[in-house]
Enzyme design. Structure first.
Site, PDB file in Angstrom:
ATOM      1  N   HIS A 127      38.385  -9.231  17.303  1.00  0.00           N
ATOM      2  CA  HIS A 127      37.780  -8.739  18.500  1.00  0.00           C
ATOM      3  C   HIS A 127      36.381  -8.260  17.968  1.00  0.00           C
ATOM      4  O   HIS A 127      36.333  -7.665  16.877  1.00  0.00           O
ATOM      5  CB  HIS A 127      38.778  -7.763  19.047  1.00  0.00           C
ATOM      6  CG  HIS A 127      38.332  -7.381  20.246  1.00  0.00           C
ATOM      7  ND1 HIS A 127      37.434  -6.151  20.363  1.00  0.00           N
ATOM      8  CD2 HIS A 127      38.731  -7.139  21.540  1.00  0.00           C
ATOM      9  CE1 HIS A 127      37.116  -5.755  21.683  1.00  0.00           C
ATOM     10  NE2 HIS A 127      38.144  -6.224  22.411  1.00  0.00           N
ATOM     11  N   ASP A 204      43.825  -4.184  12.522  1.00  0.00           N
ATOM     12  CA  ASP A 204      43.466  -3.900  14.173  1.00  0.00           C
ATOM     13  C   ASP A 204      45.016  -4.032  14.570  1.00  0.00           C
ATOM     14  O   ASP A 204      45.339  -5.210  14.647  1.00  0.00           O
ATOM     15  CB  ASP A 204      42.320  -4.691  14.383  1.00  0.00           C
ATOM     16  CG  ASP A 204      42.183  -4.585  16.069  1.00  0.00           C
ATOM     17  OD1 ASP A 204      43.133  -3.850  16.744  1.00  0.00           O
ATOM     18  OD2 ASP A 204      41.613  -5.485  16.626  1.00  0.00           O
ATOM     19  N   GLN A 207      46.797  -5.232  19.577  1.00  0.00           N
ATOM     20  CA  GLN A 207      47.752  -6.228  20.318  1.00  0.00           C
ATOM     21  C   GLN A 207      48.902  -6.460  19.605  1.00  0.00           C
ATOM     22  O   GLN A 207      49.935  -7.128  20.130  1.00  0.00           O
ATOM     23  CB  GLN A 207      46.978  -7.489  20.165  1.00  0.00           C
ATOM     24  CG  GLN A 207      45.443  -7.781  21.096  1.00  0.00           C
ATOM     25  CD  GLN A 207      45.661  -7.328  22.614  1.00  0.00           C
ATOM     26  OE1 GLN A 207      46.885  -7.358  23.082  1.00  0.00           O
ATOM     27  NE2 GLN A 207      44.768  -7.117  23.445  1.00  0.00           N
ATOM     28  N   LYS A 230      46.703   0.244  25.889  1.00  0.00           N
ATOM     29  CA  LYS A 230      47.526  -0.997  25.844  1.00  0.00           C
ATOM     30  C   LYS A 230      49.121  -0.958  25.573  1.00  0.00           C
ATOM     31  O   LYS A 230      49.653  -1.951  25.641  1.00  0.00           O
ATOM     32  CB  LYS A 230      46.918  -1.907  24.860  1.00  0.00           C
ATOM     33  CG  LYS A 230      45.496  -2.210  24.961  1.00  0.00           C
ATOM     34  CD  LYS A 230      44.861  -3.050  23.737  1.00  0.00           C
ATOM     35  CE  LYS A 230      43.272  -3.312  23.952  1.00  0.00           C
ATOM     36  NZ  LYS A 230      42.929  -4.162  25.161  1.00  0.00           N
ATOM     37  N   CYS A 370      35.681 -10.557  24.391  1.00  0.00           N
ATOM     38  CA  CYS A 370      35.174  -9.934  23.244  1.00  0.00           C
ATOM     39  C   CYS A 370      35.485 -10.557  22.070  1.00  0.00           C
ATOM     40  O   CYS A 370      35.727  -9.913  20.908  1.00  0.00           O
ATOM     41  CB  CYS A 370      35.685  -8.148  23.426  1.00  0.00           C
ATOM     42  SG  CYS A 370      35.169  -7.406  24.790  1.00  0.00           S
TER      43      CYS A 370
END
Length: 415
Positions: A127, A204, A207, A230, A370
């Protein structure tokens, strides 16, 4: 994972959906969970209760209301610590979102420890939030930024990862789950290899944290970032985990109130962890909401959530493959998609696809997500994405498929 009967699944669906009042107020199917999630009533109530009964500036006042606000804020930090299995709350820093967290690591750790001639390794599937900070850091420091190129389905093998390691690599940054391909990277193995080569590992988790069990001690990552919105929490609050020995060495990211220990006209000394990185008045209400969201998710259980989403992902992909002219990006194996299915339709622009879905009250995402370098790698400027959350049901999948079958016809194609 234990499979459950259709009747049990439907009862579970009803129980979960009853906690999300937004679905009672309007008839729509929400499949844009990779962008943001809806909020259960308990999260809204927790935030409302905080502002009604505990609102004061945390960490500052010695009166009862401020102490209550401080307790609420730090209780939320403890919820994050437990959820990620960090060793100490000193290792949990609140930010606005994963983007700010990753920028903080790049500015604070990166500026202090990355030097000219060093190498930073990321993947092409990142991302922009886990790409642009490292691009800018590399330019500023005269470091080299290298991109790992995966296989077509997003797979990065251990052999391929090792081929990118050399004595100049000082930092590796990688998503655990791709927000486009839905694939899961073997972060635990890659972090171990990075450490063997003297590099720190930044993960990261935007997700992954909402969809799979994430244990930072087991993964042995040095930093991990995620966003509250999220994982069924409010917008404007996120957190990152950092190993204490690294956070201790890092300079502050922002300067001002609360992040100091002592100030003179000539300089200052910094507050203890984690407050060194939380300058100014904090988002206490958001932290309370995030803490409640993590409690709610934990009450269901990450194993249960992963099974629910895997079941729906499999159903979604199986039904999509029956529709002509639809092409799924990444692996064709549903077990390698963690709730994210990105696709194209022959002859139809993704924005038109999303607009037609909207006419049928199905919410999905269209664009480059993104991740423009990844789009170029995949050979397409933009795509459409459906992404699953814990409250989605088989009925949602079938409504999506009904709309999908109509797309080309509504754009004037025959067949």
């Amino acid at each position: 994972m234990q499979e459950i009967s259709r009747e049990q699944r439907q009862l579970e669906d009803q129980k979960i959906l009853s906690k999300f009042l937004i679905f009672k107020s309007a008839d729509f199917t929400y499949l844009d969970n990779a962008a943001t999630t809806q909020k259960p009533e308990c999260v809204l109530q927790a935030m409302n209760n905080y502002y009604r009964t505990q609102n004061a500036n945390p960490l500052r006042g010695l009166y009862k209301l401020s102490i209550a606000a401080t307790d609420a804020y730090e209780d939320a930090r403890e919820e994050v610590r437990k959820f990620l299995n960090a060793e100490s709350t000193e290792e949990i820093v609140f930010t606005r979102n994963a983007t700010e967290s990753l920028n903080l690591v790049a500015y604070s750790y990166g500026r202090a420890f990355i030097k000219e001639g060093d190498e930073i390794v990321i993947t092409i599937m990142e991302h922009h939030s886990n790409m642009l900070p490292w691009q800018q850091l590399a330019k500023e420091k005269g470091a080299k930024l290298t991109y790992i190129m995966p296989e077509e389905d997003g797979t990065i093998t251990e052999e391929v990862f090792r081929s990118y390691m050399n004595p100049h690599v000082k930092l590796v940054a990688m998503t655990q789950v791709s927000n486009v391909l839905g694939c899961r990277n073997d972060v635990k193995t890659f972090a171990r290899i990075a450490h063997e080569n003297g590099a720190v590992f930044v993960c990261d988790g935007a997700q992954s944290v909402p969809h799979i069990k994430v244990d930072v001690q087991d993964l042995d990552v040095d930093f991990l970032a995620f966003s509250g919105h999220k994982i069924y929490g409010p917008m404007g609050i996120g957190a990152f985990y950092g190993k204490k020995e690294l956070l201790d060495k890092m300079p502050p990211f922002l300067f001002g109130g609360e992040m100091i220990e002592y100030v003179t006209t000539e300089g200052a000394t910094w507050n203890e962890l984690p407050h060194k990185f939380e300058a100014g008045t904090v988002n206490a209400g958001g932290a309370v909401g995030l803490g409640e969201a993590l409690r709610y998710v934990s009450s269901i259980g990450m194993d249960r959530i992963e099974e629910r989403e895997a079941h729906l992902t499999k159903l979604l992909m199986e039904e999509m493959k029956k529709v002509p002219h639809v092409h799924i990006l990444g692996s064709q194996d549903p077990e390698k998609h963690y709730g994210i299915v990105t696709f194209t339709i022959d002859g139809v622009h993704p924005h038109d696809i999303a607009a037609i879905f909207d006419e049928h009250n199905v919410d999905i995402r269209a664009g480059h997500h993104c991740a423009q370098p990844l789009m170029k790698f995949c050979g397409t400027p933009s795509t459409t994405r459906a992404s699953i959350g814990l409250y989605n049901t088989e009925e949602d999948i079938y409504k999506f498929i009904e709309a999908l079958k109509l797309i080309r016809g509504e754009m004037g194609y025959n067949g």
